[in-house]
Write a protein that holds these residues in place. Structure first.
Motif, mmCIF file in Angstrom:
data_model
loop_
_atom_site.group_PDB
_atom_site.id
_atom_site.type_symbol
_atom_site.label_atom_id
_atom_site.label_comp_id
_atom_site.label_asym_id
_atom_site.label_seq_id
_atom_site.Cartn_x
_atom_site.Cartn_y
_atom_site.Cartn_z
ATOM 1 N N GLN A 146 0.093 -6.000 0.152
ATOM 2 C CA GLN A 146 -0.769 -4.824 0.120
ATOM 3 C C GLN A 146 -1.709 -4.792 1.321
ATOM 4 N N HIS B 122 -1.325 -2.235 4.510
ATOM 5 C CA HIS B 122 -2.489 -1.386 4.780
ATOM 6 C C HIS B 122 -2.932 -1.523 6.228
ATOM 7 N N THR C 180 0.853 -1.184 0.000
ATOM 8 C CA THR C 180 0.000 0.000 0.000
ATOM 9 C C THR C 180 0.893 1.240 0.000
ATOM 10 N N THR D 25 -1.576 6.383 -5.988
ATOM 11 C CA THR D 25 -2.484 5.329 -5.550
ATOM 12 C C THR D 25 -3.272 4.777 -6.736
#
Length: 366
Positions: free
Chosen positions: A323, A327, A278, A295
């Motif tokens: 990811q 996150h 992320t 993003t």
């Protein structure tokens, strides 16, 4: 007395018969340890010879609520439970280590490494995921050839592997973080070969896979993942997707080439794909990164991974969801918006191991 001798004879056949058969396979490819010798060692140490070494995944070290809810050795033969545990294996949460613990536990470890991780309670309760210590990891990975290839995310995962396997990596740290370089470590005492390959582009991974096939050799476990460099220096996500298709094709050849291995050997190769972390653009120190590593761009690259079917549901490789993990840890776990606390990569390493235990229908607790 006759009944007792008969029982001993039958027990010996049950235990040592499979051990003899498994021995042949283990001498060829020790990754079969996951599906063979681990279960045999557990059976022998727990049920037949209690004076052997402490059994792997000893329930006495578990929290009380886990030890009281053990599952049977055939639990993961239940397809529903297996699928549940696979789908929830990334349910990890992170917390900051308080200052006294920080000084005592990780004063000599990776920078900004003041986080710890654990599986969420419900997933842990149902599936009995395990954090391995060094002794357990050495026993489980004995005789295994592990390759982790990719960019800096892959390098941090390799560092997590070295931290788990070795008593200390302080003397090795300068070599582990040497810019754009490969690294290899052979733990001869347990015949564990660990390799990191600097391969920031998909084409690097494709050549690597082709090289293994041409040389007629295969690692037992291959973990790879790229995309960050392509995003920064190219930004053409459709080109990235096409290169993933070529890589998937070459990995398929590596798995199933009848010339270099029998079909039984080919099926033992375990493949994992690390997706992109992320991204947190607000923490970037580079204008070029702020321009190209957005993003939205990250989402387009992620879609190409899914479209290529190199990873994910029905994909060629098992998805290692960096990811999701990054996150969950959040921006508090990253200083540059791309690389995260080492806790993220330690969690990822244990996800790999527990995934192997589940998919080979092994339960972690005897």
């Amino acid at each position: 007395m006759g009944v007792t001798l008969q029982a001993v004879f039958l027990a010996s056949c049950v235990v040592f018969g499979p051990m003899a058969m498994a021995g042949y396979h283990l001498t060829r490819n020790r990754v079969l340890f996951f599906s063979g010798s681990l279960f045999i060692l557990l059976a022998v140490s727990v049920h037949v010879f209690p004076f052997f070494h402490t059994p792997y995944f000893n329930s006495s070290t578990l929290p009380e609520e886990q030890a009281s809810a053990q599952v049977t050795p055939t639990a993961f033969l239940n397809v529903t439970l297996r699928d549940y545990c696979i789908s929830n294996i990334h349910k990890v949460e992170f917390s900051e280590i308080d200052k006294p613990q920080l000084d005592e536990q990780i004063s000599n470890q990776t920078d900004w490494d003041h986080f710890e991780w654990r599986w969420q309670h419900e997933a842990l309760h149902q599936c009995k995921y395990q954090k391995l210590d060094r002794e357990d990891a050495l026993e489980l990975l004995q005789g295994t050839w592990i390759v982790i290839a990719g960019d800096s995310q892959a390098r941090l995962l390799f560092v997590a592997l070295m931290e788990l396997i070795l008593p200390s990596i302080e003397d090795l740290r300068p070599y582990l973080f040497k810019r754009h370089s490969n690294f290899e470590y052979n733990l001869e005492s347990h015949h564990i070969l660990m390799e990191f390959a600097w391969a920031p582009y998909t084409t690097n991974l494709t050549r690597m896979a082709k090289g293994y096939r041409q040389d007629q050799k295969r690692p037992d476990i291959i973990v790879s993942g790229v995309g960050l460099w392509h995003m920064l220096h190219s930004g053409n996500y459709t080109q990235y997707g096409k290169s993933l298709v070529k890589l998937k094709q070459e990995l398929g050849f590596l798995l199933n080439d009848p010339i270099s291995a029998t079909s039984e050997e080919a099926l033992t190769v375990q493949l994992f794909w690390m997706n992109l972390p992320t991204l947190a653009p607000s923490l970037y120190q580079s204008d070029l990164k702020r321009e190209r590593m957005t993003t939205q761009q990250s989402q387009l690259y992620t879609m190409e991974v899914l479209r290529s079917e190199i990873a994910g549901t029905g994909g060629l490789t098992t998805l290692l969801d960096i990811q999701t993990l990054s996150h969950e840890c959040g921006t508090r776990c990253t200083r540059d918006g791309i690389h995260y606390s080492q806790a993220v990569y330690r969690a990822a390493l244990h996800i790999i191991i527990n995934n192997l235990l589940i998919t080979t229908k092994q339960t972690p607790i005897p």
